[in-house]
Design a protein around this motif. Structure first.
Motif, PDB file in Angstrom:
ATOM      1  N   GLY A 335       0.797  -1.092  -0.041  1.00  0.00           N
ATOM      2  CA  GLY A 335       0.012   0.050  -0.207  1.00  0.00           C
ATOM      3  C   GLY A 335       0.976   1.372   0.008  1.00  0.00           C
ATOM      4  O   GLY A 335       2.028   1.394   0.768  1.00  0.00           O
ATOM      5  N   TYR A 336       0.538   2.233  -0.899  1.00  0.00           N
ATOM      6  CA  TYR A 336       1.354   3.345  -1.012  1.00  0.00           C
ATOM      7  C   TYR A 336       0.282   4.830  -0.778  1.00  0.00           C
ATOM      8  O   TYR A 336      -1.029   4.678  -1.314  1.00  0.00           O
ATOM      9  CB  TYR A 336       1.957   3.668  -2.255  1.00  0.00           C
ATOM     10  CG  TYR A 336       2.914   2.495  -2.506  1.00  0.00           C
ATOM     11  CD1 TYR A 336       4.556   3.013  -2.291  1.00  0.00           C
ATOM     12  CD2 TYR A 336       2.581   1.457  -2.926  1.00  0.00           C
ATOM     13  CE1 TYR A 336       5.404   2.044  -2.662  1.00  0.00           C
ATOM     14  CE2 TYR A 336       3.933   0.413  -3.197  1.00  0.00           C
ATOM     15  CZ  TYR A 336       5.143   0.771  -2.985  1.00  0.00           C
ATOM     16  OH  TYR A 336       6.155  -0.216  -3.261  1.00  0.00           O
ATOM     17  N   ASP A 337       0.848   5.709   0.130  1.00  0.00           N
ATOM     18  CA  ASP A 337      -0.142   6.939   0.147  1.00  0.00           C
ATOM     19  C   ASP A 337       0.116   7.635  -1.198  1.00  0.00           C
ATOM     20  O   ASP A 337       1.379   8.107  -1.658  1.00  0.00           O
ATOM     21  CB  ASP A 337       0.761   7.962   1.291  1.00  0.00           C
ATOM     22  CG  ASP A 337      -0.094   9.029   1.424  1.00  0.00           C
ATOM     23  OD1 ASP A 337       0.144  10.076   0.901  1.00  0.00           O
ATOM     24  OD2 ASP A 337      -1.180   8.799   2.192  1.00  0.00           O
ATOM     25  N   ILE A 338      -1.029   7.777  -1.900  1.00  0.00           N
ATOM     26  CA  ILE A 338      -0.806   8.432  -3.269  1.00  0.00           C
ATOM     27  C   ILE A 338      -0.302   9.838  -3.160  1.00  0.00           C
ATOM     28  O   ILE A 338       0.561  10.293  -4.028  1.00  0.00           O
ATOM     29  CB  ILE A 338      -2.292   8.487  -3.970  1.00  0.00           C
ATOM     30  CG1 ILE A 338      -2.636   7.134  -4.038  1.00  0.00           C
ATOM     31  CG2 ILE A 338      -2.226   9.508  -5.217  1.00  0.00           C
ATOM     32  CD1 ILE A 338      -4.092   6.993  -4.629  1.00  0.00           C
ATOM     33  N   ALA A 339      -0.623  10.798  -2.232  1.00  0.00           N
ATOM     34  CA  ALA A 339      -0.246  12.185  -2.166  1.00  0.00           C
ATOM     35  C   ALA A 339       1.113  12.167  -1.997  1.00  0.00           C
ATOM     36  O   ALA A 339       2.020  13.062  -2.458  1.00  0.00           O
ATOM     37  CB  ALA A 339      -1.039  12.685  -0.981  1.00  0.00           C
ATOM     38  N   THR A 340       1.773  11.486  -0.890  1.00  0.00           N
ATOM     39  CA  THR A 340       3.431  11.477  -0.711  1.00  0.00           C
ATOM     40  C   THR A 340       4.308  10.362  -1.350  1.00  0.00           C
ATOM     41  O   THR A 340       5.479  10.631  -1.494  1.00  0.00           O
ATOM     42  CB  THR A 340       3.491  11.230   0.728  1.00  0.00           C
ATOM     43  OG1 THR A 340       3.078   9.937   1.244  1.00  0.00           O
ATOM     44  CG2 THR A 340       2.632  12.321   1.558  1.00  0.00           C
ATOM     45  N   GLY A 341       3.528   9.185  -1.864  1.00  0.00           N
ATOM     46  CA  GLY A 341       4.264   8.119  -2.564  1.00  0.00           C
ATOM     47  C   GLY A 341       4.895   7.457  -1.467  1.00  0.00           C
ATOM     48  O   GLY A 341       5.458   6.286  -1.627  1.00  0.00           O
ATOM     49  N   THR A 347       1.418  -6.724   2.928  1.00  0.00           N
ATOM     50  CA  THR A 347       0.971  -8.112   3.238  1.00  0.00           C
ATOM     51  C   THR A 347       2.243  -9.080   3.419  1.00  0.00           C
ATOM     52  O   THR A 347       3.215  -8.768   2.761  1.00  0.00           O
ATOM     53  CB  THR A 347      -0.129  -8.687   2.441  1.00  0.00           C
ATOM     54  OG1 THR A 347       0.756  -9.066   1.201  1.00  0.00           O
ATOM     55  CG2 THR A 347      -1.380  -7.883   2.155  1.00  0.00           C
ATOM     56  N   LYS A 348       2.049 -10.370   3.835  1.00  0.00           N
ATOM     57  CA  LYS A 348       2.919 -11.383   3.559  1.00  0.00           C
ATOM     58  C   LYS A 348       2.837 -12.014   2.159  1.00  0.00           C
ATOM     59  O   LYS A 348       1.927 -11.569   1.499  1.00  0.00           O
ATOM     60  CB  LYS A 348       2.539 -12.499   4.777  1.00  0.00           C
ATOM     61  CG  LYS A 348       1.305 -13.150   4.285  1.00  0.00           C
ATOM     62  CD  LYS A 348       1.281 -14.355   5.427  1.00  0.00           C
ATOM     63  CE  LYS A 348      -0.104 -15.045   4.987  1.00  0.00           C
ATOM     64  NZ  LYS A 348      -0.459 -16.481   5.927  1.00  0.00           N
ATOM     65  N   ASP A 391      -7.756  -1.472   6.242  1.00  0.00           N
ATOM     66  CA  ASP A 391      -7.305  -2.162   7.395  1.00  0.00           C
ATOM     67  C   ASP A 391      -5.837  -2.524   7.190  1.00  0.00           C
ATOM     68  O   ASP A 391      -5.560  -3.897   7.357  1.00  0.00           O
ATOM     69  CB  ASP A 391      -8.289  -3.313   8.312  1.00  0.00           C
ATOM     70  CG  ASP A 391      -7.837  -3.715   9.519  1.00  0.00           C
ATOM     71  OD1 ASP A 391      -7.035  -2.922   9.889  1.00  0.00           O
ATOM     72  OD2 ASP A 391      -8.368  -4.431   9.910  1.00  0.00           O
ATOM     73  N   ASN A 392      -5.092  -1.718   6.618  1.00  0.00           N
ATOM     74  CA  ASN A 392      -3.695  -2.147   6.492  1.00  0.00           C
ATOM     75  C   ASN A 392      -3.628  -3.415   5.498  1.00  0.00           C
ATOM     76  O   ASN A 392      -2.714  -4.226   5.568  1.00  0.00           O
ATOM     77  CB  ASN A 392      -2.964  -2.312   7.564  1.00  0.00           C
ATOM     78  CG  ASN A 392      -2.613  -0.944   8.430  1.00  0.00           C
ATOM     79  OD1 ASN A 392      -2.535   0.127   7.868  1.00  0.00           O
ATOM     80  ND2 ASN A 392      -2.997  -1.232   9.749  1.00  0.00           N
ATOM     81  N   LEU A 393      -4.686  -3.519   4.528  1.00  0.00           N
ATOM     82  CA  LEU A 393      -4.350  -4.501   3.636  1.00  0.00           C
ATOM     83  C   LEU A 393      -4.628  -5.902   4.492  1.00  0.00           C
ATOM     84  O   LEU A 393      -3.902  -7.082   3.975  1.00  0.00           O
ATOM     85  CB  LEU A 393      -2.998  -4.636   2.871  1.00  0.00           C
ATOM     86  CG  LEU A 393      -2.961  -3.168   1.893  1.00  0.00           C
ATOM     87  CD1 LEU A 393      -1.616  -3.541   1.088  1.00  0.00           C
ATOM     88  CD2 LEU A 393      -3.986  -2.967   0.843  1.00  0.00           C
ATOM     89  N   ARG A 394      -5.378  -6.080   5.446  1.00  0.00           N
ATOM     90  CA  ARG A 394      -5.750  -7.065   6.032  1.00  0.00           C
ATOM     91  C   ARG A 394      -6.405  -8.274   5.089  1.00  0.00           C
ATOM     92  O   ARG A 394      -7.162  -7.864   4.139  1.00  0.00           O
ATOM     93  CB  ARG A 394      -6.520  -7.017   7.157  1.00  0.00           C
ATOM     94  CG  ARG A 394      -6.768  -8.100   8.033  1.00  0.00           C
ATOM     95  CD  ARG A 394      -7.558  -7.775   9.430  1.00  0.00           C
ATOM     96  NE  ARG A 394      -8.971  -6.954   9.005  1.00  0.00           N
ATOM     97  CZ  ARG A 394     -10.104  -7.641   8.645  1.00  0.00           C
ATOM     98  NH1 ARG A 394     -10.277  -9.021   8.660  1.00  0.00           N
ATOM     99  NH2 ARG A 394     -11.302  -7.050   8.288  1.00  0.00           N
ATOM    100  N   VAL A 395      -5.852  -9.282   5.208  1.00  0.00           N
ATOM    101  CA  VAL A 395      -6.688 -10.477   4.515  1.00  0.00           C
ATOM    102  C   VAL A 395      -7.887 -10.828   5.116  1.00  0.00           C
ATOM    103  O   VAL A 395      -7.725 -11.481   6.388  1.00  0.00           O
ATOM    104  CB  VAL A 395      -5.912 -11.690   4.218  1.00  0.00           C
ATOM    105  CG1 VAL A 395      -6.610 -12.804   3.822  1.00  0.00           C
ATOM    106  CG2 VAL A 395      -4.516 -11.360   3.570  1.00  0.00           C
ATOM    107  N   ALA A 396      -9.059 -10.601   4.599  1.00  0.00           N
ATOM    108  CA  ALA A 396     -10.280 -10.702   5.424  1.00  0.00           C
ATOM    109  C   ALA A 396     -10.876 -12.173   5.336  1.00  0.00           C
ATOM    110  O   ALA A 396     -11.321 -12.768   6.177  1.00  0.00           O
ATOM    111  CB  ALA A 396     -11.322  -9.800   4.889  1.00  0.00           C
TER     112      ALA A 396
END
Length: 413
Positions: A335-341, A347-348, A391-396
């Protein structure tokens, strides 16, 4: 893993049962059967014959293994995978939000995924009905299909387009088509009850033309698009990928305008944005910027952002403040913040086999995004992952399958 949004799903079932007793019922697989009677005396707002209306998005994944032809429709509400007709030799799988298009050398097969939404701007209706095979239409690899609520435009490799009525497909048959005069560069795109296309003016330029539903040219905004590749429909208008950025075509009170959104500098051809991906209804588009970065186009702000990511396999975003989701060759989602990069989450390793970069859209792992979740297919692992991108790319959830899901698209959007 537990089924997500159980409480919401139960509420949806109650809503459907109370509000739509006269419109139809569901079989044991959750597919709507034909209504027992015609529409009620007082037709409720949003009534669709033969379909059930629900209170939440009825997402489904269409999955295909081109080698064996095995095809499944994974219902993300129930978690059940439905077996449908085999589609062997599929070179590409695309969708317009309801219908799935299996492109093969022998033509394109149309499958009604049985889930869709109708966006009225200030509110949305969600529907589900039974899954069914519609049939085959002409046009193999390289055919581009774009649709709206009324029509589907099918453009072949030579730029010749035919227009189909979606009402016929909704009845389960292909129906007749009508040819659109002339040849076009790129896909013909239904928009604002018209058809948008790009044509060569014979003087070395490619220009936007607008047709009405009958195929009559009604407008030609003063704008050029050099070497057009890629398109996307957003709430702000239709985005067309050009050599120097994007062209945004908009309609307002019956008039069409075109506005260039330039990169702001020279971009090598290999790093151009040509394959746009986004959440349906979002005005934030993503596209690979070569093998080691991703373009993010904010259509509302008319700005491009190039996010350096490292080796890119696939990318997408929900937009509106959400992270940029990137599958990289380390088999993980990042995951990347688009505004700041800035790199903000990961994930694993999820994929069974390390993928090659740049495979998104042509088979292999892809990322589909809806209003609350993202989905990643793992062909070698016979699996699809559901990701909570808030949620921080949690595997649901993780869905085990009996096929290799090499091709994947999401319907119900």
């Amino acid at each position: 893993m537990s089924i997500r949004r159980n409480a919401t799903a139960r509420a949806s079932a109650v809503f459907a049962a109370v509000a739509l007793l006269t419109t139809g019922c569901a079989d044991q697989d959750g597919n709507a059967s034909a209504p027992r009677t015609g529409p009620p005396a007082s037709v409720p707002h949003g009534y669709v014959a033969g379909a059930q209306e629900a209170a939440e998005q009825q997402s489904r994944l269409l999955l295909n293994d081109p080698e064996t032809g095995a095809t499944r429709v994974l219902d993300l509400i129930t978690g059940k995978a439905h077996e449908v007709s085999r589609r062997q030799g599929t070179t590409e799988l695309t969708t317009d939000g309801r219908f799935g298009y299996f492109h093969t050398t022998g033509g394109t097969h149309v499958l009604d995924g049985g889930a869709w939404m109708v966006d009225h701007g200030d509110h949305v209706h969600y529907y589900r009905t039974r899954i069914r095979d519609i049939g085959r239409i002409p046009g193999g690899p390289g055919t581009r299909i774009r649709g709206d609520a009324a029509v589907a435009a099918v453009t072949d490799e030579d730029g010749r387009a035919r227009i189909y009525r979606r009402t016929e497909w909704e009845k389960g048959k292909v129906g007749a088509s009508r040819a659109l005069a002339g040849a076009h560069t790129g896909a013909v795109v239904p928009y604002a009850e018209h058809l948008l296309a790009l044509t060569d003016d014979g003087k070395g330029s490619t220009r936007v033309v607008v047709y009405d539903r009958e195929g009559e040219r009604v407008a030609s905004p003063a704008a050029e698009c050099e070497d057009p590749r890629g398109d996307a429909v957003t709430r702000r208008g239709v985005v067309l990928g050009c050599a120097d950025g994007a062209l945004l075509v908009r309609e307002s009170h019956g008039a069409f305008t075109a506005e260039k959104i330039a990169y702001g500098g020279d971009v090598p051809e290999a790093e151009r944005a040509t394959d746009f991906r986004h959440r349906a209804g979002s005005d934030t588009l993503t596209a690979p910027a070569g093998d080691r970065a991703v373009w993010v186009l904010d259509v509302t702000e008319r700005t491009w952002t190039r996010v350096k990511t490292g080796p890119v396999v696939a990318a997408n975003t929900a937009g509106e403040g959400s992270v940029l989701i990137v599958l990289q060759t380390d088999r993980s989602l990042h995951g990347y913040d688009i505004a700041t990069g800035k790199h903000v989450s990961a994930t694993k390793p999820l994929l069974t086999k390390a993928p090659e970069s740049g495979t998104d859209g042509t088979g292999g792992p892809a990322i589909e995004v809806d209003r609350s979740r993202a989905y990643l297919n793992d062909p070698a692992g016979n699996r699809v992952y559901e990701i909570d991108y808030n949620d921080n790319l949690r595997v649901a959830r993780s869905f085990g399958l009996d096929i290799e899901p090499d091709l994947m698209v999401e319907t119900g959007r």
